[in-house]
Design an enzyme around this catalytic site. Structure first.
Site, short mmCIF file in Angstrom:
data_model
loop_
_atom_site.label_atom_id
_atom_site.label_comp_id
_atom_site.label_asym_id
_atom_site.label_seq_id
_atom_site.Cartn_x
_atom_site.Cartn_y
_atom_site.Cartn_z
N ASN A 14 0.84 -1.21 0.00
CA ASN A 14 0.00 0.00 0.00
C ASN A 14 0.86 1.26 0.00
OD1 ASN A 14 -3.04 -0.47 0.20
ND2 ASN A 14 -2.21 -2.04 1.55
N ILE A 93 -2.47 3.55 17.75
CA ILE A 93 -1.81 4.86 17.75
C ILE A 93 -2.13 5.56 19.06
CG2 ILE A 93 -1.76 7.12 16.56
CD1 ILE A 93 -0.43 4.90 14.92
N HIS A 109 -8.06 -0.96 6.09
CA HIS A 109 -8.38 -2.25 6.71
C HIS A 109 -8.91 -3.19 5.63
CE1 HIS A 109 -9.36 -4.98 9.94
NE2 HIS A 109 -10.50 -5.22 9.32
C1 GRF Z 1 -3.09 -4.66 4.13
O1 GRF Z 1 -3.96 -5.73 3.88
C2 GRF Z 1 -3.79 -3.59 4.94
O2 GRF Z 1 -5.14 -3.51 4.70
C3 GRF Z 1 -3.57 -4.06 6.35
O3 GRF Z 1 -2.28 -4.62 6.34
C4 GRF Z 1 -1.95 -5.07 5.03
C5 GRF Z 1 -0.67 -4.42 4.66
O4 GRF Z 1 -0.21 -4.84 3.42
N1 GRF Z 1 -3.79 -3.01 7.30
P1 GRF Z 1 0.98 -4.06 2.72
O5 GRF Z 1 2.16 -4.09 3.69
O6 GRF Z 1 0.53 -2.67 2.43
O7 GRF Z 1 1.28 -4.84 1.47
#
Ligand code: GRF
Length: 210
Positions: A14, A93, A109
């Site tokens: 992400n 947090i 999420h």
């Molecule tokens: C994602 O599925 C996000 O929704 C959750 O943790 C995961 C992180 O994945 N909070 P990445 O490290 O961004 O690939």
């Protein structure tokens, strides 16, 4: 341009997507800092690739909670950060950070909140729970961070159809695609001040016409 810090604790897909959205010009915000939970996570390799300043703040390096929390506030201050995007961040947090960044912290999420969220509901646990529930729909949610896990006001949510052949792994893949689609959009809305928090239900303002 608002400066954004991304907090990550894992591979960082992400985070990568947010960097790509910035570089393509879609985001009118600057990804100015990566805060990692440990020095050896995949997200740090990505920060190097995108030439983004990074640091790691590891709980075990601090004698107590106060100095750990202060380390965040100090580094955020040093980099002039105005928005925080949690991207695979597992720890709650602290209230001191939330108070300073009221309505300025986003989380993604991998399910449709308010279902399948809360303490212990992260990563594979979420997709296992969805699969076990028998639900034929899942999705992703971007929300404002408040002092409770996966609880703040929802900014963007998108669903994906599941079918009987899905497994927790295939659900995770389907949902991740959606995460990558909606997180840049939500960050764009927040960084352009287009979310009206004054009403009971959030309102999205139109983009300024140029
Ligand atoms: C994602 O599925 C996000 O929704 C959750 O943790 C995961 C992180 O994945 N909070 P990445 O490290 O961004 O690939």
């Amino acid at each position: 341009m608002k400066k954004v810090a991304v907090f990550a604790a894992g591979r960082g897909s992400n985070f990568e997507q947010l960097c790509i959205s910035e570089r393509s010009g879609f985001l009118s915000a600057k990804i100015a800092l990566l805060v990692a939970s440990k020095p050896d996570i995949g997200a740090i390799d990505l920060a190097r690739k995108f030439d983004i300043p990074y640091c790691s703040i590891q709980i075990s390096d601090f004698p107590e909670k106060e100095s750990y929390n202060k380390a965040f506030l100090d580094v955020l201050d040093k980099h002039g950060i105005e928005i925080i995007a949690l991207a695979g961040w597992l720890r709650l947090i602290d209230k001191s950070i939330i108070a300073k960044f009221q309505n300025k912290i986003l989380n993604i999420h991998p399910a449709l909140l308010p279902f399948f969220g809360g303490k212990g509901m992260y990563g594979h646990h979420v997709h296992e729970a969805v699969w076990k529930s028998g639900m034929l729909v899942s999705g992703a949610t971007v929300h404002i961070v408040d002092p409770e896990y996966d609880h703040g006001r929802i900014i963007i949510q998108k669903s994906v159809q599941l079918d009987f052949s899905d497994t927790p792994d295939s659900i995770a893949d389907k949902v991740l695609k959606i995460e990558h689609e909606i997180y840049p959009k939500a960050l764009k809305l927040l960084s352009e001040n287009r979310i009206d928090f004054s009403a009971g239900r959030l309102q999205i303002k139109k983009a300024d016409s140029k």
